[in-house]
Scaffold this motif. Sequence first.
Motif, PDB file in Angstrom:
ATOM      1  N   MET A   8       0.836  -1.177   0.000  1.00  0.00           N
ATOM      2  CA  MET A   8       0.000   0.000   0.000  1.00  0.00           C
ATOM      3  C   MET A   8       0.886   1.248   0.000  1.00  0.00           C
ATOM      4  SD  MET A   8      -2.863   1.227   2.748  1.00  0.00           S
ATOM      5  CE  MET A   8      -4.361   0.758   1.936  1.00  0.00           C
ATOM      6  N   THR A   9       0.543   2.214  -0.786  1.00  0.00           N
ATOM      7  CA  THR A   9       1.298   3.457  -0.878  1.00  0.00           C
ATOM      8  C   THR A   9       0.914   4.375   0.268  1.00  0.00           C
ATOM      9  OG1 THR A   9       1.365   3.281  -3.258  1.00  0.00           O
ATOM     10  CG2 THR A   9       1.807   5.430  -2.341  1.00  0.00           C
ATOM     11  N   THR A  10       1.904   4.958   0.914  1.00  0.00           N
ATOM     12  CA  THR A  10       1.669   5.920   1.981  1.00  0.00           C
ATOM     13  C   THR A  10       1.554   7.304   1.360  1.00  0.00           C
ATOM     14  OG1 THR A  10       2.982   4.573   3.472  1.00  0.00           O
ATOM     15  CG2 THR A  10       2.579   6.845   4.134  1.00  0.00           C
ATOM     16  N   LEU A  11       0.527   8.028   1.771  1.00  0.00           N
ATOM     17  CA  LEU A  11       0.354   9.377   1.248  1.00  0.00           C
ATOM     18  C   LEU A  11       1.405  10.301   1.855  1.00  0.00           C
ATOM     19  CD1 LEU A  11      -3.526   9.762   1.400  1.00  0.00           C
ATOM     20  CD2 LEU A  11      -2.111   9.324  -0.596  1.00  0.00           C
ATOM     21  N   PRO A  12       1.868  11.286   1.080  1.00  0.00           N
ATOM     22  CA  PRO A  12       2.851  12.228   1.629  1.00  0.00           C
ATOM     23  C   PRO A  12       2.221  13.076   2.732  1.00  0.00           C
ATOM     24  CG  PRO A  12       2.139  12.920  -0.554  1.00  0.00           C
ATOM     25  CD  PRO A  12       1.520  11.582  -0.299  1.00  0.00           C
ATOM     26  N   ALA A  13       3.065  13.649   3.564  1.00  0.00           N
ATOM     27  CA  ALA A  13       2.596  14.478   4.670  1.00  0.00           C
ATOM     28  C   ALA A  13       1.769  15.662   4.194  1.00  0.00           C
ATOM     29  CB  ALA A  13       3.794  14.975   5.494  1.00  0.00           C
ATOM     30  N   SER A  14       2.001  16.118   2.968  1.00  0.00           N
ATOM     31  CA  SER A  14       1.264  17.276   2.458  1.00  0.00           C
ATOM     32  C   SER A  14      -0.164  16.929   2.025  1.00  0.00           C
ATOM     33  CB  SER A  14       2.000  17.907   1.272  1.00  0.00           C
ATOM     34  OG  SER A  14       1.944  17.062   0.133  1.00  0.00           O
ATOM     35  N   ALA A  15      -0.507  15.635   1.931  1.00  0.00           N
ATOM     36  CA  ALA A  15      -1.842  15.227   1.473  1.00  0.00           C
ATOM     37  C   ALA A  15      -2.897  15.651   2.483  1.00  0.00           C
ATOM     38  CB  ALA A  15      -1.898  13.723   1.254  1.00  0.00           C
ATOM     39  N   ARG A  16      -3.972  16.211   1.972  1.00  0.00           N
ATOM     40  CA  ARG A  16      -5.058  16.628   2.855  1.00  0.00           C
ATOM     41  C   ARG A  16      -6.394  16.499   2.122  1.00  0.00           C
ATOM     42  NH1 ARG A  16      -3.495  22.868   2.090  1.00  0.00           N
ATOM     43  NH2 ARG A  16      -4.896  23.269   0.360  1.00  0.00           N
ATOM     44  N   PRO A  17      -7.488  16.367   2.886  1.00  0.00           N
ATOM     45  CA  PRO A  17      -8.811  16.353   2.260  1.00  0.00           C
ATOM     46  C   PRO A  17      -9.040  17.664   1.516  1.00  0.00           C
ATOM     47  CG  PRO A  17      -8.948  15.613   4.536  1.00  0.00           C
ATOM     48  CD  PRO A  17      -7.555  16.168   4.332  1.00  0.00           C
ATOM     49  N   LEU A  18      -9.929  17.629   0.537  1.00  0.00           N
ATOM     50  CA  LEU A  18     -10.188  18.814  -0.275  1.00  0.00           C
ATOM     51  C   LEU A  18     -10.937  19.890   0.486  1.00  0.00           C
ATOM     52  CD1 LEU A  18     -11.213  17.251  -3.709  1.00  0.00           C
ATOM     53  CD2 LEU A  18      -8.927  17.729  -2.794  1.00  0.00           C
ATOM     54  N   THR A  19     -10.546  21.135   0.223  1.00  0.00           N
ATOM     55  CA  THR A  19     -11.267  22.300   0.727  1.00  0.00           C
ATOM     56  C   THR A  19     -12.447  22.571  -0.202  1.00  0.00           C
ATOM     57  OG1 THR A  19     -10.014  23.868  -0.603  1.00  0.00           O
ATOM     58  CG2 THR A  19      -9.094  23.299   1.583  1.00  0.00           C
ATOM     59  N   SER A  20     -13.317  23.478   0.182  1.00  0.00           N
ATOM     60  CA  SER A  20     -14.455  23.813  -0.685  1.00  0.00           C
ATOM     61  C   SER A  20     -13.975  24.421  -2.002  1.00  0.00           C
ATOM     62  CB  SER A  20     -15.432  24.754   0.027  1.00  0.00           C
ATOM     63  OG  SER A  20     -14.787  25.952   0.409  1.00  0.00           O
ATOM     64  N   ASP A  21     -12.895  25.204  -1.990  1.00  0.00           N
ATOM     65  CA  ASP A  21     -12.351  25.765  -3.234  1.00  0.00           C
ATOM     66  C   ASP A  21     -11.803  24.667  -4.140  1.00  0.00           C
ATOM     67  OD1 ASP A  21     -12.980  28.382  -2.603  1.00  0.00           O
ATOM     68  OD2 ASP A  21     -10.950  28.935  -2.009  1.00  0.00           O
ATOM     69  N   GLU A  22     -11.188  23.642  -3.543  1.00  0.00           N
ATOM     70  CA  GLU A  22     -10.655  22.534  -4.338  1.00  0.00           C
ATOM     71  C   GLU A  22     -11.782  21.673  -4.913  1.00  0.00           C
ATOM     72  OE1 GLU A  22      -6.388  22.123  -2.002  1.00  0.00           O
ATOM     73  OE2 GLU A  22      -8.140  21.034  -1.248  1.00  0.00           O
TER      74      GLU A  22
END
Length: 149
Positions: free
Chosen positions: A1-15
């Motif tokens: 399984m691939t580990t997500l990078p630390a910068s990964a985050r759920p989407l904001t409303s703008d995204e």
Amino acid sequence: MTTLPASARPLTSDEIELVDVARRTIESATDAGPGEDGIHTMGAAVRATDGRIFVGVNLYHFTGGPCAELVALGSARAGGATDVTHIVAVGNHGRGPIGPCGRDRQVLFDYYPEARVILPTVDGPRSVAVQDLLPMATSWSFDDGSQMA
């Protein structure tokens, strides 16, 4: 399984809005029916630092026609945007966000190193820093050529 990078985050409303704009763009521009190949099968949207959104669609060609992301970036520049904060590509027929190819990742890394890229993960779409898409990357510029980042 691939580990997500630390910068990964759920989407904001703008995204989420950016994903929806890209989806609507390809839904209106695709030339392929379900299960068919086509010339225009991907839509992309970029958000400029001033908040404006620019779109593009791919132009498939066996010689390597432009990806939707590069078309959207060109559209942004033609519209006066000099920097972008986010980018996403979405496939036709409800395929959702699709990660950028290697060429697009390198272009983003070289010209928009602070941008965030929306891509699919096992946890749903996430926003990640473009730097995390090219570990051990070499950046390029007209002045310095290739340099280890």
